[in-house]
Design a protein around this motif. Sequence first.
Motif, mmCIF file in Angstrom:
data_model
loop_
_atom_site.group_PDB
_atom_site.id
_atom_site.type_symbol
_atom_site.label_atom_id
_atom_site.label_comp_id
_atom_site.label_asym_id
_atom_site.label_seq_id
_atom_site.Cartn_x
_atom_site.Cartn_y
_atom_site.Cartn_z
ATOM 1 N N ARG A 154 -8.176 0.502 9.139
ATOM 2 C CA ARG A 154 -9.623 0.579 9.531
ATOM 3 C C ARG A 154 -10.107 1.666 9.791
ATOM 4 N NH1 ARG A 154 -13.005 2.176 5.142
ATOM 5 N NH2 ARG A 154 -12.723 3.605 6.939
ATOM 6 N N ASP A 155 -10.039 0.565 11.122
ATOM 7 C CA ASP A 155 -11.370 1.309 12.507
ATOM 8 C C ASP A 155 -10.119 2.732 13.335
ATOM 9 O OD1 ASP A 155 -12.252 -1.198 12.519
ATOM 10 O OD2 ASP A 155 -10.591 -2.177 14.230
ATOM 11 N N LEU A 156 -9.633 3.200 12.097
ATOM 12 C CA LEU A 156 -8.176 4.636 12.325
ATOM 13 C C LEU A 156 -9.063 5.537 11.763
ATOM 14 C CD1 LEU A 156 -4.395 3.758 13.510
ATOM 15 C CD2 LEU A 156 -6.469 4.763 14.821
ATOM 16 N N LEU A 157 -9.435 5.507 10.511
ATOM 17 C CA LEU A 157 -9.759 5.858 9.655
ATOM 18 C C LEU A 157 -11.333 6.473 9.046
ATOM 19 C CD1 LEU A 157 -8.269 4.185 6.251
ATOM 20 C CD2 LEU A 157 -8.415 6.421 6.573
ATOM 21 N N PRO A 158 -11.575 7.180 8.787
ATOM 22 C CA PRO A 158 -12.758 7.631 9.250
ATOM 23 C C PRO A 158 -13.598 6.889 8.109
ATOM 24 C CG PRO A 158 -12.024 9.869 8.508
ATOM 25 C CD PRO A 158 -10.232 8.073 8.465
ATOM 26 N N PRO A 159 -14.873 6.026 8.495
ATOM 27 C CA PRO A 159 -16.035 5.451 7.954
ATOM 28 C C PRO A 159 -15.973 5.952 6.363
ATOM 29 C CG PRO A 159 -17.024 6.013 9.549
ATOM 30 C CD PRO A 159 -15.690 6.361 9.862
ATOM 31 N N GLU A 160 -16.420 7.477 5.983
ATOM 32 C CA GLU A 160 -16.833 7.411 4.850
ATOM 33 C C GLU A 160 -15.475 7.811 3.397
ATOM 34 O OE1 GLU A 160 -16.483 9.199 7.116
ATOM 35 O OE2 GLU A 160 -15.661 11.757 7.108
ATOM 36 N N ILE A 161 -14.194 7.019 3.915
ATOM 37 C CA ILE A 161 -12.357 7.033 3.145
ATOM 38 C C ILE A 161 -12.319 5.210 2.944
ATOM 39 C CG2 ILE A 161 -10.536 6.906 3.136
ATOM 40 C CD1 ILE A 161 -10.661 9.476 4.780
ATOM 41 N N SER A 162 -12.923 5.620 1.967
ATOM 42 C CA SER A 162 -12.631 3.863 1.560
ATOM 43 C C SER A 162 -11.104 2.498 1.875
ATOM 44 C CB SER A 162 -13.274 3.558 0.178
ATOM 45 O OG SER A 162 -14.866 4.219 -0.446
ATOM 46 N N LEU A 163 -10.890 2.654 1.822
ATOM 47 C CA LEU A 163 -9.569 1.312 1.744
ATOM 48 C C LEU A 163 -9.597 0.549 0.761
ATOM 49 C CD1 LEU A 163 -7.188 1.042 3.328
ATOM 50 C CD2 LEU A 163 -7.822 -0.253 5.341
ATOM 51 N N TRP A 164 -8.540 0.436 0.117
ATOM 52 C CA TRP A 164 -8.358 -0.531 -0.696
ATOM 53 C C TRP A 164 -7.063 -1.519 -0.623
ATOM 54 C CZ3 TRP A 164 -8.885 2.541 -6.362
ATOM 55 C CH2 TRP A 164 -10.987 2.973 -6.544
ATOM 56 N N VAL A 165 -7.040 -2.534 -0.808
ATOM 57 C CA VAL A 165 -5.961 -3.218 -0.147
ATOM 58 C C VAL A 165 -5.068 -4.145 -1.587
ATOM 59 C CG1 VAL A 165 -6.261 -2.718 1.722
ATOM 60 C CG2 VAL A 165 -6.365 -4.953 1.109
ATOM 61 N N GLY A 166 -4.519 -4.211 -1.973
ATOM 62 C CA GLY A 166 -3.905 -5.228 -2.949
ATOM 63 C C GLY A 166 -2.351 -5.551 -3.021
ATOM 64 N N GLY A 167 -2.075 -6.690 -3.669
ATOM 65 C CA GLY A 167 -0.610 -6.731 -4.343
ATOM 66 C C GLY A 167 -0.445 -8.425 -3.815
ATOM 67 N N ASP A 168 0.762 -9.109 -3.654
ATOM 68 C CA ASP A 168 0.750 -10.565 -3.144
ATOM 69 C C ASP A 168 0.898 -11.188 -2.044
ATOM 70 O OD1 ASP A 168 1.038 -11.111 -6.583
ATOM 71 O OD2 ASP A 168 3.113 -10.834 -6.939
ATOM 72 N N GLY A 169 1.297 -10.222 -1.706
ATOM 73 C CA GLY A 169 0.684 -10.514 0.215
ATOM 74 C C GLY A 169 -0.501 -10.599 0.531
ATOM 75 N N MET A 170 -1.626 -10.283 -0.254
ATOM 76 C CA MET A 170 -3.125 -10.179 -0.391
ATOM 77 C C MET A 170 -3.908 -11.273 -0.541
ATOM 78 S SD MET A 170 -4.922 -8.035 1.908
ATOM 79 C CE MET A 170 -3.944 -7.314 3.294
ATOM 80 N N LEU A 171 -2.874 -12.361 -1.153
ATOM 81 C CA LEU A 171 -3.662 -13.063 -1.714
ATOM 82 C C LEU A 171 -4.042 -14.274 -0.749
ATOM 83 C CD1 LEU A 171 -2.217 -13.054 -5.707
ATOM 84 C CD2 LEU A 171 -4.364 -11.532 -5.016
ATOM 85 N N ARG A 172 -2.567 -14.494 0.128
ATOM 86 C CA ARG A 172 -2.873 -15.428 0.809
ATOM 87 C C ARG A 172 -2.909 -15.261 1.909
ATOM 88 N NH1 ARG A 172 1.680 -15.055 2.246
ATOM 89 N NH2 ARG A 172 2.510 -12.738 1.978
ATOM 90 N N ALA A 173 -3.152 -13.551 2.279
ATOM 91 C CA ALA A 173 -4.121 -13.254 3.827
ATOM 92 C C ALA A 173 -5.133 -13.071 3.708
ATOM 93 C CB ALA A 173 -3.754 -12.201 3.967
ATOM 94 N N ARG A 174 -5.633 -13.215 4.861
ATOM 95 C CA ARG A 174 -7.311 -13.620 4.928
ATOM 96 C C ARG A 174 -8.116 -12.849 5.285
ATOM 97 N NH1 ARG A 174 -8.759 -16.131 10.958
ATOM 98 N NH2 ARG A 174 -7.382 -17.463 10.678
#
Lengths: 309, 309
Positions: free
Chosen positions: B261-281
């Motif tokens: 997120r910090d490397l990407l330009p702020p105008e580009i959105s970042l979507w994350v998903g999948g079972d591994g994201m359900l447990r993550a903070r």
Amino acid sequence: MNKEELISEEAATDRPAVNISSVERDTGLSKDALRVWERRYGFPQPYRDAHGERIYPSDQVDKLRLLKRLLDQGHRPSKVIHKSLEDLTALCAEAETPTHSAEVESLLALVRTHDSVQLRQTLTQILLRDGLRRFVVEVAVPLNRAVGNAWMRGEIAVFEEHLYTEQMQSLMRNAIASVQLRGHSPRVLLTTLPTEQHGMGLLMVEALLTLEGVYCVPLGVETPATDIVAAALAHDVDIVALSFSAAFPARLATSSVRELRDLLPPEISLWVGGDGMLRARTPGDGVEVLRSLEGVLGALGEWRARLAD
Amino acid sequence: MNKEELISEEAATDRPAVNISSVERDTGLSKDALRVWERRYGFPQPYRDAHGERIYPSDQVDKLRLLKRLLDQGHRPSKVIHKSLEDLTALCAEAETPTHSAEVESLLALVRTHDSVQLRQTLTQILLRDGLRRFVVEVAVPLNRAVGNAWMRGEIAVFEEHLYTEQMQSLMRNAIASVQLRGHSPRVLLTTLPTEQHGMGLLMVEALLTLEGVYCVPLGVETPATDIVAAALAHDVDIVALSFSAAFPARLATSSVRELRDLLPPEISLWVGGDGMLRARTPGDGVEVLRSLEGVLGALGEWRARLAD
DNA sequence: GTCGGATAATGTCTAGGACAAAGTCTGGGC
DNA sequence: GCCCAGACTTTGTCCTAGACATTATCCGAC
């Protein structure tokens, strides 16, 4: 192009130093090997952080990547580890066969400029013009090799190679699916052994075989030997075909092929191929080593001739 | 069936004991972790060969596989490591949502009997009957989960799971390719981070997005963060979408998403998903966490609504 | 020239020790 | 009863340094 400049600047300067796990991931060299090289040869020589943990600057990682490639080609660490980046690059270039057709060269240019729409369109056109068989042998194989070499020389970025692989795979799968199943013999199981993640070779073989009326059981990559045997029996196949990329350790290839041969019933043939098999010693009786993609068709002819007897 | 018997016998008795590298490969637990567990908890307790090297019998490897699965679900080693195989299996079963439709159940039966011809045919029929969107949401997702659970319980073999994955991927790619490209906005880059080798989620997202007229840049799996940034700029995307399976270490997921997120330009959105994201903070500001596949469509709607402002 | 045996090169295994990051418990304040 | 901070526990990964099997290479003999 403002964006292009941003990218090259990023690649040239801003790349952060990384820990040993990342280097293992990015280069394919084990942590043990990295540490023992440092002890024995004095390279790599990472910095240490506050806790004494290794921190590898990006130029050392670049050299390590190159070294791994050379080891895969059969060079020995002590002979190449102290050479400069330029010498190593030159050494890599030596091994290459720069016989690209003009068509492959222009496709490579499309990969380099990440013009994915044009790339897909051109590939599709060639496929329709030449047919799947000529497409695989005359375009897919040399283009794969050219992209691999260009990536190694740092001429194309990782993401460009990723996108190319994705598009080529997609195209090949579509082509395979659209081949009307004409025959059903022999039955061939296609896969790789664990740690071998390159599945493009399997797809190319599947394409050629499907065209010849062969029934294929594609298991994807990284199937353990015992599961290959179980699958071969369950699907009643006549032939098991394995693919090895250059990155696969040569000695492991030989021994695990031998092991699989002993586990498989003798009436099931075992075919092995790919760049990783060119360096490996011959794995002995009962294993057919295919030294090129066309070799697949030769082996198929032999199999059918033997059946006719 | 004579062959069926052979396979189960093979699976039950003949499986050879293996070294620590094989266990690392087969279970996903690092060599370091295997050694430190042995020291701290007394499990696993491999035999030693003539040189004092660890040799793991297959029943211990089975238990380790189960343990890894439970750790991925959030259990802690000390709490589960001394339980019996039966207790662990029961624990795994608890976490499951056994809500299969009759249709998914019958597909699962086809996977179990490795009737690949029938499986492909049935899947194709359902795809044509229901359309790609319903196929993905109502069949592909639950069937993936059902196959994963069945594999974990030992009800289906590795090779059956491999063949299923290969067929489902092939089908999805064909479907995606045959969707006429209607729109070109937004532009979405799809990939996973290094070590995340599961690409099925990406394909399902690509299918849904392509149907909505989104332009997708599929990079396949395991793209390093710096290359994701370079690709995002080169292809001028609006959104970067990442997929994480349950096997991805939760803490690594959070920190590397934050870093990207910090490397990407702020105008580009970042979507994350999948079972591994359900447990993550939650990874903080500027990152959209998609808790289900349908969430993708919701996020897309929001993005378009924001654009319309 | 080619074969066999000695020697060197090389990767992976071993043992504990150390420590940071993350999870869990505990007590105090509201 | 609830929530937060700080202490404690758990856990994975890193460290060093030694050992050894395996594979290449070399060298002398036939």
